[in-house]
Design a protein around this motif. Structure first.
Motif, PDB file in Angstrom:
ATOM      1  N   SER A  92       0.832  -1.202   0.000  1.00 52.06           N
ATOM      2  CA  SER A  92       0.000   0.000   0.000  1.00 52.06           C
ATOM      3  C   SER A  92       0.866   1.252   0.000  1.00 52.06           C
ATOM      4  CB  SER A  92      -0.908   0.006   1.236  1.00 52.06           C
ATOM      5  OG  SER A  92      -0.139   0.225   2.411  1.00 52.06           O
ATOM      6  N   VAL A  93       0.243   2.387  -0.291  1.00 57.19           N
ATOM      7  CA  VAL A  93       0.950   3.658  -0.259  1.00 57.19           C
ATOM      8  C   VAL A  93       1.525   3.900   1.122  1.00 57.19           C
ATOM      9  CG1 VAL A  93       0.641   6.160  -0.365  1.00 57.19           C
ATOM     10  CG2 VAL A  93      -0.344   4.711  -2.144  1.00 57.19           C
ATOM     11  N   ASN A  94       0.743   3.606   2.165  1.00 53.72           N
ATOM     12  CA  ASN A  94       1.223   3.817   3.531  1.00 53.72           C
ATOM     13  C   ASN A  94       2.405   2.900   3.859  1.00 53.72           C
ATOM     14  OD1 ASN A  94      -0.653   5.850   4.191  1.00 53.72           O
ATOM     15  ND2 ASN A  94      -2.213   4.324   4.674  1.00 53.72           N
ATOM     16  N   ARG A 105       5.586   4.322   2.127  1.00 50.43           N
ATOM     17  CA  ARG A 105       6.098   5.480   2.861  1.00 50.43           C
ATOM     18  C   ARG A 105       6.880   5.020   4.090  1.00 50.43           C
ATOM     19  NH1 ARG A 105       1.664   7.336   4.553  1.00 50.43           N
ATOM     20  NH2 ARG A 105       1.050   8.674   2.788  1.00 50.43           N
ATOM     21  N   LEU A 121       6.269   9.276  -4.243  1.00 51.37           N
ATOM     22  CA  LEU A 121       5.607   8.172  -3.554  1.00 51.37           C
ATOM     23  C   LEU A 121       4.538   7.544  -4.442  1.00 51.37           C
ATOM     24  CD1 LEU A 121       4.874   6.429  -1.119  1.00 51.37           C
ATOM     25  CD2 LEU A 121       3.511   8.347  -0.241  1.00 51.37           C
ATOM     26  N   GLU A 122       3.761   8.393  -5.119  1.00 52.57           N
ATOM     27  CA  GLU A 122       2.674   7.873  -5.945  1.00 52.57           C
ATOM     28  C   GLU A 122       3.218   7.068  -7.131  1.00 52.57           C
ATOM     29  OE1 GLU A 122       3.059  10.932  -4.932  1.00 52.57           O
ATOM     30  OE2 GLU A 122       1.339  11.441  -3.672  1.00 52.57           O
ATOM     31  N   ALA A 146       4.404   3.756  -5.893  1.00 51.26           N
ATOM     32  CA  ALA A 146       3.245   2.908  -5.611  1.00 51.26           C
ATOM     33  C   ALA A 146       2.706   2.279  -6.890  1.00 51.26           C
ATOM     34  CB  ALA A 146       2.159   3.726  -4.921  1.00 51.26           C
ATOM     35  N   VAL A 185      -0.722   6.383 -11.720  1.00 54.04           N
ATOM     36  CA  VAL A 185      -0.767   6.665 -10.281  1.00 54.04           C
ATOM     37  C   VAL A 185      -2.201   6.684  -9.784  1.00 54.04           C
ATOM     38  CG1 VAL A 185       1.402   7.958 -10.287  1.00 54.04           C
ATOM     39  CG2 VAL A 185      -0.745   9.166 -10.689  1.00 54.04           C
ATOM     40  N   THR A 198      -3.552   3.432  -8.135  1.00 52.66           N
ATOM     41  CA  THR A 198      -3.024   2.955  -6.854  1.00 52.66           C
ATOM     42  C   THR A 198      -4.113   2.974  -5.793  1.00 52.66           C
ATOM     43  OG1 THR A 198      -2.252   5.180  -6.313  1.00 52.66           O
ATOM     44  CG2 THR A 198      -0.690   3.708  -7.416  1.00 52.66           C
TER      45      THR A 198
END
Length: 886
Positions: A3-5, A8, A231-232, A235, A244, A247
């Motif tokens: 996941s994006v989180n 990160r 980040l995107e 992902a 993006v 995502t």
């Protein structure tokens, strides 16, 4: 799925484990840099650390920085929603070294993270470096094991990073991933680099210098590292999606949008969902950081973003505030990483709701007007900048909304024309007043308007009158007198001098006083509050406030202007008769020398159409009909059939100018031309003398332009054309009536000779037609034919290569053609049995590089390129031969 989180956290934890301090994101409004509108990169909060002005308790840091790029140097607003990677709001993951480690460890850390922590396939990765940065290139070979073809040297600012016009800067190295040949695009440095196949996801900046406003650079106290990973984008790579917007975080917001509007995305509407999702993030984070919608500065950019999203919500069928309902979904996705989003949720929602209510009140009217004005435009066309400006100026419809509304139809807006119209704007309100371009300020003109009132214009009835001086201006300041040699402005209570407006230029002439003052009027313009500003030069004497002056307009110049202005009306109506009722005026220029008339039409006029327009206009000229002017209420004028121009600001009472009687068509026996117009015109149509169209051209897609002459100018033009025809006829030794046929014969003779020369050159190039053919040799077991030929155009090389391939059967043919201007073209052919071993595209690029060119293209069996250095023609052949020998 990562996941994006998770991404990160993985990034921040990796660098924290390598001695980096985790530093919270700074606000979107920079606190330490007044040159930036928004924080646009992770290094912004560390700018003073890089320059040595600030000390931190750590020498290594890592952040996830919230960024906005929607204004100034870094502006991605217009691309958002229509590409796979552009965003206005994004998170930039970064690691920083403040004089601690430099290039080697930065590259090593990056390589370890992307290949071991994120598990990216090494074979799909490649990098760019600044073209002079040999150190970085060598380090990539050492650490990643990259070969030279995986390290692309870029000589442009793409690989020399700077935060702005001033501040820290240095060479950089970008990391790309090849996402497969099923996606269009080429590697960086190629013509296809804007495609999405090769995605750049991490930029390593080697901070070595500080850039100053005067263009100079100085070495930083300690070379440092600044990196930025989207980040995107990461992902999208790790989640195996091509955009993006596919995502997980964006999908959740898009799902919330679909729920709010009652339907999901389709191929036609997906861009709107993406715009809303991205812009929701930008507006929410900006509001959370204290930015509120306004008409200037950061607040204006926020308002643009908000209204663009709201516009796309209406495209999805909403007619009530909707965007504010999406805030909770965003807070659920990003609130854990950014607690300020949670704290500001209520304020964010309410601010968005109020802006949506304001916006929806004005949107409907603007869209209808835009639809009417762009009805004839289609894919690839351009809306005239003047039209976009009138939408903005008259109806308050922002340019970016016009651009966005048309983008979905494949129509662009002439930005240059819009900017030019903006610069010419003569505002009628103090807050919008932009001045006349001279030294006088808006405050001066408004002060004069308040004290003296508007100037009374007498020029419709006379070219001579008296007037009392009400104001004098020199160097932008009101003065009591202008003396001999001074230049400035004179304002009178009344004047016969026409002030520039409606496309008609201002009058010139002279002024005199009883005391002997002699004044030349250089131009006349209309200023704030209906004030006529006479730009003058005092030739003799002194002119003072309240003094009476005798005024005389330059009669011959005004006469020419009158003729050209009346001719624009005749041409306008003739265009409507010949091309159709869709024709409408889109701009004009009426000067003493010529007239220019812009009109709506989607394609060039034929010679027959131009001739017919000219014939119809001159038919009315020959009527010598009186030109009538009436003052009418604007609604009554339109009902009577008068044409009103789109975007013009008309008062309650307007001047209606009528001329001529239609002799044919539906209007036969009725007034030929009737328009609302405030300009000056001839007394009778016969005063125009003659209308001669001299040019028809394109202004923008959907807008054409006629240029024409009248009266003495038209006669002089025709005389000049006749003299030129006589000169040509004399040179050809024929009569003028036979000149055209003689020229056509000469042209055909030249074409035949050119074809013969081309054929002979090709025969010479391939062995002179002897039947023996060009020589070939064997290189590494492959038949190779390489030739350099002179005087052949690049377009002829392909045929020579085909001939060579036929001669040798199996093998490789290289033909380099040089031209008289010192350039060269190169064509390479590979026989079908060898294309599995050799690609003509690869070989031609080797030759092109030797010739000083870049790239090349074609198919595996045939490719072509060029270069600026013909002196290396034989070297190009040898370079390809050497490659085959390796």
């Amino acid at each position: 799925m990562t996941s994006v989180n998770d991404i990160r956290s993985t990034f921040l934890d990796f660098f924290a484990g390598n001695g980096h301090e985790k530093v919270a994101s700074s606000p979107l409004v920079p606190r330490n840099d007044p040159t930036l509108m928004f924080t646009n990169a992770g290094m912004v909060q560390f700018k003073n650390v890089f320059t040595g002005l600030e000390k931190r308790p750590y020498s290594r840091a890592t952040t996830s920085q919230k960024c906005v790029r929607a204004g100034g140097k870094h502006n991605d607003l217009d691309n958002v929603g229509f590409t796979a990677r552009h965003l206005t709001f994004f998170e930039m993951l970064g690691n920083f070294s403040f004089g601690d480690y430099f290039k080697e460890q930065a590259i090593d850390l990056a390589w370890t993270l992307v290949t071991k922590e994120f598990g990216l396939d090494k074979d799909k990765l490649l990098v760019t470096v600044y073209h002079t940065d040999d150190e970085a290139a060598d380090l990539w070979k050492k650490i990643a094991g990259f070969s030279d073809d995986k390290i692309i040297r870029i000589p442009t600012s793409d690989n020399f990073w700077s935060m702005g016009d001033t501040g820290p800067c240095g060479p950089c190295s970008e990391i790309f991933i090849d996402r497969g040949d099923h996606i269009w695009g080429g590697p960086p440095g190629t013509p296809e680099e804007d495609g999405d196949r090769f995605l750049e996801f991490w930029n390593l900046v080697f901070m070595q210098y500080e850039q100053f406003a005067d263009g100079t650079q100085e070495a930083l106290p300690n070379p440092s590292i600044d990196t930025g990973m989207g980040l995107e984008r990461m992902a999208s790579i790790l989640q195996g999606v091509e955009s993006v917007f596919e995502t997980d975080m964006f999908r959740h917001v898009i799902d919330a949008t679909a729920s709010a509007v009652g339907k999901g995305p389709t191929a036609e509407t997906v861009a709107s969902y993406r715009v809303i999702a991205d812009h929701l993030r930008s507006m929410s984070f900006l509001i959370a950081d204290g930015v509120l919608p306004a008409n200037e500065g950061r607040g204006y950019v926020l308002r643009r973003i908000m209204r663009r999203a709201m516009r796309h919500a209406t495209l999805l069928g909403t007619n009530a505030p909707t965007i504010f309902k999406l805030v909770p979904s965003l807070v659920r996705e990003m609130g854990q990483a950014y607690p300020d989003l949670v704290a500001g949720e209520a304020m964010i929602s309410e601010t968005i709701r109020l802006e949506e209510e304001r916006f929806l009140k004005t949107l409907s009217r603007g869209l209808q007007i835009l639809e009417d004005e762009s009805a004839g435009l289609g894919q690839g066309d351009t809306l005239a900048g003047e039209t976009a400006f009138k939408l903005y100026d008259t109806y308050g419809f922002p340019l970016d909304l016009t651009q966005d509304a048309l983008r979905l139809r494949g129509v662009s807006v002439d930005q240059t024309g819009f900017d030019a119209a903006m610069a010419r704007q003569k505002a009628e309100a103090r807050k919008n007043w932009s001045g006349s371009g001279d030294a006088a300020t808006s405050a001066v003109w408004f002060s004069i308007a308040d004290a003296a009132g508007p100037t009374e214009f007498l020029g419709y009835e006379t070219e001579d009158s008296d007037g009392a001086v009400k104001a004098l201006i020199k160097d932008g300041t009101s003065v009591d007198a202008l003396n001999a040699g001074d230049e400035g402005f004179i304002v009178l209570n009344q004047t016969p001098f026409y002030g520039e407006s409606g496309g008609q230029v201002g009058d010139t002439g002279i002024m005199q006083s009883e005391d002997g003052a002699r004044i030349t009027v250089l131009d006349t313009t209309k200023q704030a509050g209906g004030v006529f500003a006479h730009r003058v030069r005092v030739e003799a004497g002194t002119v003072r406030i309240d003094e009476a002056l005798t005024l005389r307009v330059d009669h011959s110049r005004r006469t020419a202007i009158r003729a050209n202005h009346s001719a624009t009306h005749l041409l306008h109506e003739a265009l409507r008769e010949v091309l159709g009722s869709h024709v409408a005026q889109k701009g004009s220029l009426v000067s003493p020398e010529r007239l220019r008339f812009d009109y709506s039409h989607t394609k060039p006029m034929s010679e027959a159409e131009l001739a017919e327009v000219e014939r119809m206009a001159n038919a009315i000229v020959l009527q010598n009909a009186p030109v009538e002017t009436r003052l009418m209420a604007v609604d009554d004028a339109v009902k009577a059939g008068a044409m009103a121009l789109f975007g013009e600001k008309y008062g309650d009472e307007v001047r209606v100018v009528s001329m001529g009687t239609a002799l044919e068509g539906e209007k036969a026996g009725k007034t030929y031309s009737m328009e609302l117009c405030g300009g000056t015109h001839v007394r009778r149509t016969g005063d125009i003398g003659l209308v001669k169209i001299v040019q028809e051209s394109s202004v923008a897609a959907g807008v054409r332009r006629l240029e024409a002459l009248t009266a003495d100018g038209a006669r002089a033009y025709l005389n000049e054309q006749e003299d030129q025809l006589k000169t040509v006829a004399a040179a050809l030794k024929v009569s003028p009536r036979d000149a055209v046929s003689r020229v056509e014969a000469l042209v055909e003779e030249r074409r035949a000779l050119e074809r013969q020369v081309a054929d002979l050159r090709q025969k010479l190039a391939m062995g002179g037609g002897s039947g023996n053919g060009a020589a070939s040799e064997t290189v590494n077991g492959v038949t190779f034919m390489g030739r350099v030929v002179e005087g052949l155009q690049p377009k002829d090389l392909r045929g020579l290569v085909d001939q060579g391939k036929k001669q040798i059967g199996s093998g490789i043919v290289v033909i380099v053609g040089t031209t008289e201007d010192g350039k060269a073209g190169i064509s390479v052919g590979v026989s079908e049995d060898l294309v599995s071993r050799y690609s003509a595209v690869d070989l031609v690029r080797i030759g092109s590089s030797t010739l000083g060119g870049q790239g090349g293209g074609g198919r595996p069996d045939m490719a072509q390129a060029g270069g600026p250095d013909a002196s290396q023609a034989q070297a190009a052949v040898e370079a390809i031969k050497a490659h085959l020998s390796a």
